[in-house]
Design an enzyme around this catalytic site. Structure first.
Site, PDB file in Angstrom:
ATOM      1  N   ASN A 147      19.258  21.949  45.411  1.00 42.89           N
ATOM      2  CA  ASN A 147      19.768  20.578  45.365  1.00 42.89           C
ATOM      3  C   ASN A 147      19.117  19.671  46.410  1.00 42.89           C
ATOM      4  OD1 ASN A 147      21.026  21.715  47.591  1.00 42.89           O
ATOM      5  ND2 ASN A 147      23.095  21.560  46.771  1.00 42.89           N
ATOM      6  N   ARG A 285      25.192  17.374  58.166  1.00 42.31           N
ATOM      7  CA  ARG A 285      26.477  17.933  58.546  1.00 42.31           C
ATOM      8  C   ARG A 285      27.155  16.949  59.485  1.00 42.31           C
ATOM      9  NH1 ARG A 285      25.692  20.372  54.700  1.00 42.31           N
ATOM     10  NH2 ARG A 285      25.726  22.623  54.327  1.00 42.31           N
ATOM     11  N   GLN A 314      36.200  19.954  56.011  1.00 40.85           N
ATOM     12  CA  GLN A 314      36.129  19.519  54.627  1.00 40.85           C
ATOM     13  C   GLN A 314      37.156  20.287  53.803  1.00 40.85           C
ATOM     14  OE1 GLN A 314      31.575  17.847  54.308  1.00 40.85           O
ATOM     15  NE2 GLN A 314      32.039  19.730  53.250  1.00 40.85           N
ATOM     16  N   HIS A 333      31.780  15.112  49.757  1.00 37.25           N
ATOM     17  CA  HIS A 333      30.522  15.862  49.850  1.00 37.25           C
ATOM     18  C   HIS A 333      29.998  16.161  48.442  1.00 37.25           C
ATOM     19  CE1 HIS A 333      28.173  19.199  52.201  1.00 37.25           C
ATOM     20  NE2 HIS A 333      27.391  18.430  51.467  1.00 37.25           N
TER      21      HIS A 333
END
Length: 393
Positions: A147, A285, A314, A333
């Site tokens: 990705n 991050r 998260q 995210h």
């Protein structure tokens, strides 16, 4: 036979989709640098479907159960009473995504004596305590490059959204307004600006390549300098450190892994050296940035905007200050979890499982830890004894 514990994010509020916006995906032959796409023996899913949520199961159930293995899928991952914690002690394989990370801390690893393999369905294994994984002989692997382009596209989108003041302008339309002056009072052209990336690996370099046609001045810093021909072709200026880079840039995008050397890097002191009115993009991050320093910089005007899709922990609490700070373009995210990316990281996860179950070598580019040491791409990105703690915040 093995037990696989897979932690995925929840299904859509309206239920698992039966119809999608597009009927299929473009067929890719290879990644931009020529690396092979994931090559499992087969897949039991339709590319372009929602694989990363609980009902999608990464398309793994049929494959695993046909081999006599068991698969537990849950989104419940936090706290001692979570499904994840209850199932972990007799689990052989844990699969997690960076977008909904199951934090594999040293304490959790100590309670999982059977655990032998931790797979990140995506890129970025900092939710795993890598030093603890090394000590316990656990193999850590991720689907490298699956990705990277997805995230690079997201970064470019966020840069343009901030610089052109897109999100507030869109909101005026949604609210029934036609407030041109309100929209353009914070809108600028990207052309001519200096844009720099902290780290120029696959994602950072992908961002630079995509921005080159915009007529911007491109800068970068990285532990490993890019080849001379790449610097020449893209017109890149190299800086030895982040502290050298940020004072000259109008836009800074962070594309570095999280480890002790980068944690808290963008604090009050570093942000103060940036150009007043600069934009900061963070799809790497969240802990690379000091949470409250970002808020202060936006409130004072030192930063003109901040956008990213990474938080800590998260998911973040409802009262997390990044939800309400001024001039932000935050998303959950999602940058690396497009339906296109899901097809690749689901296939790569199955490839890793096939190799591990059949005692075949896992691709070097997928490896983070193996045999009690950093391995593969992990040896390139992390430092043994100073890696990651897998902690949420």
């Amino acid at each position: 036979m093995v037990k696989v514990l897979c932690v995925l994010y929840d299904d859509p509020v309206g239920g698992y989709p039966s119809l999608y916006a597009r009927p299929d995906l473009p067929v890719l032959e290879a990644y931009p640098d020529g690396q092979r796409l994931p090559t499992p023996r087969a897949v039991d899913f339709t590319p372009g479907t929602l694989l990363g949520s609980v009902s999608g199961e990464l398309g793994l159930r049929g494959f695993l159960e046909s081999g006599g293995h068991s698969l537990v899928v849950t989104s419940d991952k936090d706290g001692a009473e979570s499904v994840f914690d209850r199932e972990l002690p007799d689990t052989d394989v844990v699969i997690s995504q960076p977008f909904w990370p199951a934090y594999l801390t040293a304490e959790r690893i100590a309670k999982a004596p059977k655990l032998k393999l931790a797979i990140t369905a995506g890129i970025g294994s900092d939710h795993v305590d890598l030093d603890a994984a090394i000590a316990h002989g656990i193999t850590v692997a991720e689907v490298t490059y699956c990705n990277s382009v997805s995230v690079a596209e997201h970064v470019v989108m966020m840069i343009l959204s901030l610089v052109r003041n897109y999100l507030p302008s869109h909101q005026w339309v949604r609210s029934g307004g036609w407030n041109i002056a309100d929209c353009v009072e914070r809108s600028y052209d990207l052309e001519g600006m200096a844009v720099g990336t902290v780290a120029a690996g696959r994602i950072g370099l992908g961002v630079l390549r995509r921005l080159a046609p915009f007529g911007v001045k491109l800068h970068y810093t990285d532990r490993h300098r890019l080849p001379t021909d790449v610097e020449r072709d893209l017109g890149l200026t190299f800086h030895p450190t982040t502290r050298d880079l940020v004072p000259v840039c109008d836009v800074v995008t962070i594309n570095a892994p999280l480890h002790p050397e980068t944690e808290g890097l963008f604090d009050d002191a570093l942000i103060a050296t940036m150009k007043r009115g600069a934009y900061l993009i963070n799809t790497a991050r969240a802990k690379i940035c000091d949470r409250d320093a970002v808020v202060r910089a936006l409130e004072s005007g030192q930063l003109a905007g901040y956008a990213g899709d990474v938080w800590f922990p998260q998911p973040p609490a409802a009262d997390h200050p990044w939800r309400t700070m001024p001039h932000h373009g935050m998303t959950p995210h999602i940058s690396g979890s497009s339906l296109s990316a899901q097809a690749r990281y689901a296939a790569g996860t199955r490839e890793i499982l096939e190799c591990w179950l059949e005692n075949r070598p896992i691709r070097d580019e997928y490896l983070i830890v193996q045999g009690g040491a950093l391995a593969g791409v992990g040896a390139h990105s992390y430092t043994a004894g100073n890696a990651t703690t897998g902690a949420p915040g």
